[in-house]
Design a protein around this motif. Structure first.
Motif, mmCIF file in Angstrom:
data_model
loop_
_atom_site.group_PDB
_atom_site.id
_atom_site.type_symbol
_atom_site.label_atom_id
_atom_site.label_comp_id
_atom_site.label_asym_id
_atom_site.label_seq_id
_atom_site.Cartn_x
_atom_site.Cartn_y
_atom_site.Cartn_z
ATOM 1 N N ILE A 72 1.075 -1.447 -0.032
ATOM 2 C CA ILE A 72 0.225 -0.507 0.429
ATOM 3 C C ILE A 72 1.085 1.471 0.299
ATOM 4 O O ILE A 72 0.075 2.094 -0.760
ATOM 5 C CB ILE A 72 -0.825 0.177 1.074
ATOM 6 C CG1 ILE A 72 -1.960 -0.944 0.699
ATOM 7 C CG2 ILE A 72 -1.380 1.382 0.525
ATOM 8 C CD1 ILE A 72 -2.868 -1.071 2.578
ATOM 9 N N GLU A 107 0.230 3.764 -2.868
ATOM 10 C CA GLU A 107 -0.753 4.454 -2.317
ATOM 11 C C GLU A 107 -0.885 6.200 -3.340
ATOM 12 O O GLU A 107 -2.298 6.094 -3.807
ATOM 13 C CB GLU A 107 -0.440 4.578 -1.205
ATOM 14 C CG GLU A 107 0.345 5.492 -0.753
ATOM 15 C CD GLU A 107 0.161 6.184 1.189
ATOM 16 O OE1 GLU A 107 -0.219 5.743 1.618
ATOM 17 O OE2 GLU A 107 1.554 6.848 1.213
ATOM 18 N N SER A 108 0.188 6.069 -3.157
ATOM 19 C CA SER A 108 -0.119 8.276 -4.477
ATOM 20 C C SER A 108 -0.191 7.308 -6.031
ATOM 21 O O SER A 108 -1.254 8.405 -5.802
ATOM 22 C CB SER A 108 1.316 8.292 -3.868
ATOM 23 O OG SER A 108 1.872 8.856 -4.968
ATOM 24 N N PHE A 147 -4.009 6.109 -5.734
ATOM 25 C CA PHE A 147 -5.157 7.317 -5.313
ATOM 26 C C PHE A 147 -4.812 8.551 -6.197
ATOM 27 O O PHE A 147 -5.923 8.721 -6.585
ATOM 28 C CB PHE A 147 -4.326 7.510 -3.974
ATOM 29 C CG PHE A 147 -5.475 9.118 -3.029
ATOM 30 C CD1 PHE A 147 -6.584 8.411 -2.683
ATOM 31 C CD2 PHE A 147 -5.368 10.325 -3.885
ATOM 32 C CE1 PHE A 147 -7.815 9.925 -2.054
ATOM 33 C CE2 PHE A 147 -6.242 10.958 -2.891
ATOM 34 C CZ PHE A 147 -7.530 10.366 -2.225
ATOM 35 N N TYR A 175 -8.472 10.037 -8.550
ATOM 36 C CA TYR A 175 -8.739 11.796 -7.744
ATOM 37 C C TYR A 175 -8.413 12.207 -9.367
ATOM 38 O O TYR A 175 -9.835 13.135 -9.452
ATOM 39 C CB TYR A 175 -7.607 12.148 -7.251
ATOM 40 C CG TYR A 175 -8.009 13.626 -6.484
ATOM 41 C CD1 TYR A 175 -8.893 13.828 -5.224
ATOM 42 C CD2 TYR A 175 -7.335 14.565 -7.532
ATOM 43 C CE1 TYR A 175 -9.398 14.868 -5.409
ATOM 44 C CE2 TYR A 175 -7.696 16.053 -7.185
ATOM 45 C CZ TYR A 175 -8.579 15.904 -5.621
ATOM 46 O OH TYR A 175 -9.419 17.260 -5.599
ATOM 47 N N ARG A 201 -12.471 14.084 -2.973
ATOM 48 C CA ARG A 201 -11.457 13.521 -2.488
ATOM 49 C C ARG A 201 -12.491 12.410 -1.931
ATOM 50 O O ARG A 201 -11.418 11.544 -1.329
ATOM 51 C CB ARG A 201 -10.690 14.922 -1.043
ATOM 52 C CG ARG A 201 -8.942 13.931 -0.847
ATOM 53 C CD ARG A 201 -8.865 15.325 0.054
ATOM 54 N NE ARG A 201 -7.384 16.145 -1.401
ATOM 55 C CZ ARG A 201 -6.235 15.518 -1.610
ATOM 56 N NH1 ARG A 201 -6.043 14.181 -0.535
ATOM 57 N NH2 ARG A 201 -5.884 15.726 -2.179
ATOM 58 N N ASN A 254 -11.070 8.692 -2.076
ATOM 59 C CA ASN A 254 -10.958 7.595 -0.872
ATOM 60 C C ASN A 254 -12.190 6.724 -0.931
ATOM 61 O O ASN A 254 -11.073 5.342 -0.306
ATOM 62 C CB ASN A 254 -10.686 8.763 0.395
ATOM 63 C CG ASN A 254 -9.617 8.836 1.286
ATOM 64 O OD1 ASN A 254 -8.253 8.739 1.459
ATOM 65 N ND2 ASN A 254 -9.705 10.790 1.528
ATOM 66 N N PHE A 284 -11.025 4.066 -3.637
ATOM 67 C CA PHE A 284 -8.899 3.694 -2.652
ATOM 68 C C PHE A 284 -9.585 2.401 -1.957
ATOM 69 O O PHE A 284 -8.610 1.405 -2.004
ATOM 70 C CB PHE A 284 -8.900 5.006 -2.556
ATOM 71 C CG PHE A 284 -7.249 4.005 -1.864
ATOM 72 C CD1 PHE A 284 -6.108 4.791 -2.662
ATOM 73 C CD2 PHE A 284 -6.805 3.693 -0.288
ATOM 74 C CE1 PHE A 284 -4.423 4.058 -2.490
ATOM 75 C CE2 PHE A 284 -6.061 3.294 0.024
ATOM 76 C CZ PHE A 284 -4.627 3.336 -1.294
ATOM 77 N N GLN A 285 -10.549 2.951 -0.253
ATOM 78 C CA GLN A 285 -10.681 1.634 -0.060
ATOM 79 C C GLN A 285 -11.575 0.516 -0.088
ATOM 80 O O GLN A 285 -10.652 -0.322 -0.167
ATOM 81 C CB GLN A 285 -11.786 2.291 0.881
ATOM 82 C CG GLN A 285 -12.388 1.662 1.728
ATOM 83 C CD GLN A 285 -13.034 2.025 2.986
ATOM 84 O OE1 GLN A 285 -12.301 3.337 4.180
ATOM 85 N NE2 GLN A 285 -13.892 1.244 3.581
#
Lengths: 194, 47
Positions: A27, A31-32, A35, A39, A45, A49, A52-53
């Motif tokens: 992760i 992640e960046s 995400f 995005y 945002r 999120n 992403f989850q």
């Protein structure tokens, strides 16, 4: 942490074998990018999120149920899951991507009105008025030719016939009219642009 | 002193999910276990 140097495939293998830290490393590593990808499509945002989850919940379930096959790479696989969830999100909401006004993006950059704005109409009217005043200041013979050519759309042949001078003289008067106008505009630093 | 009229950028430069999300995912991962029985997958979440 030694995990940081391990390739994705090995981390996935370790995670499937029960190493929970391997997931944390995966992760943290991606992640960046994941995400950022979400995005870029969602532009919100909180929703990003959520997606992403949901993406990683799917990843966790697939890995834990041993249904992940290492055909491709880990990141493209996760991206594909995220991509599908983004499509689901838009389908569920039955709407196109939402655009939010930010400093970098203005909704008016993609929406335009062909009609000139009130401001540009006012500027045009002002420019025309200023120009007319300047033309009034020209010597009579030059003003006559310029008005006939520009406002009455007459040819130099017609102008020469009406004014009783040769075409060359009309052309010369037009040239001097324009030169004089430019000189006055430069001298007084008048801005005649819309 | 001169006034600063520029606004702060609304879009953050770092694109990262919330820490809570990552922390939830790690806890979820520890709590969940999947059992496959006859082509069906069952999810068990330990409290």
């Amino acid at each position: 942490m030694a995990n940081l140097e391990l390739p994705d495939a090995l981390l996935v293998q370790n995670y499937v074998s029960g190493d929970e830290n391997a997931l944390a490393t995966l992760i943290k590593r991606h992640e960046s990018r994941i995400f950022g990808f979400i995005y870029s499509k969602i532009a919100d945002r909180d929703t990003s999120n959520d997606i992403f989850q949901d993406t990683f919940i799917k990843v966790i379930k697939t890995l834990k149920s041993n249904s992940y096959n290492e055909e491709g790479k880990f990141l493209p696989w996760v991206m594909r899951i995220a991509h599908n969830l983004i499509i689901d999100h838009f389908r569920k909401n039955k709407k196109m991507p939402m655009f939010r006004e930010t400093e970098e993006f203005s909704i008016f950059s993609v929406m335009s009105d062909d009609e000139p704005s009130i401001e540009s109409q006012l500027i045009s009217a002002q420019v025309e008025l200023d120009l007319k005043k300047l033309i009034e200041e020209l010597p009579l013979d030059q003003k006559e030719v310029l008005v006939m050519r520009m406002y009455q759309d007459m040819s130099f042949k017609e102008i020469s016939e009406i004014t009783g001078v040769s075409i060359n003289t009309s052309l010369g008067r037009m040239r001097y009219a324009l030169l004089n106008l430019r000189k006055v505009i430069d001298k007084h630093q008048i801005v005649l642009t819309n | 002193m001169a006034k600063i009229y520029s606004r702060k950028s609304v879009v953050a430069t770092t694109m990262k999910p919330k820490k809570e999300i990552v922390s939830f995912l790690l806890s979820y991962s520890k709590a969940v276990s999947m059992i496959n029985i006859k082509n069906q997958s069952f999810e068990i979440i330990a409290n």
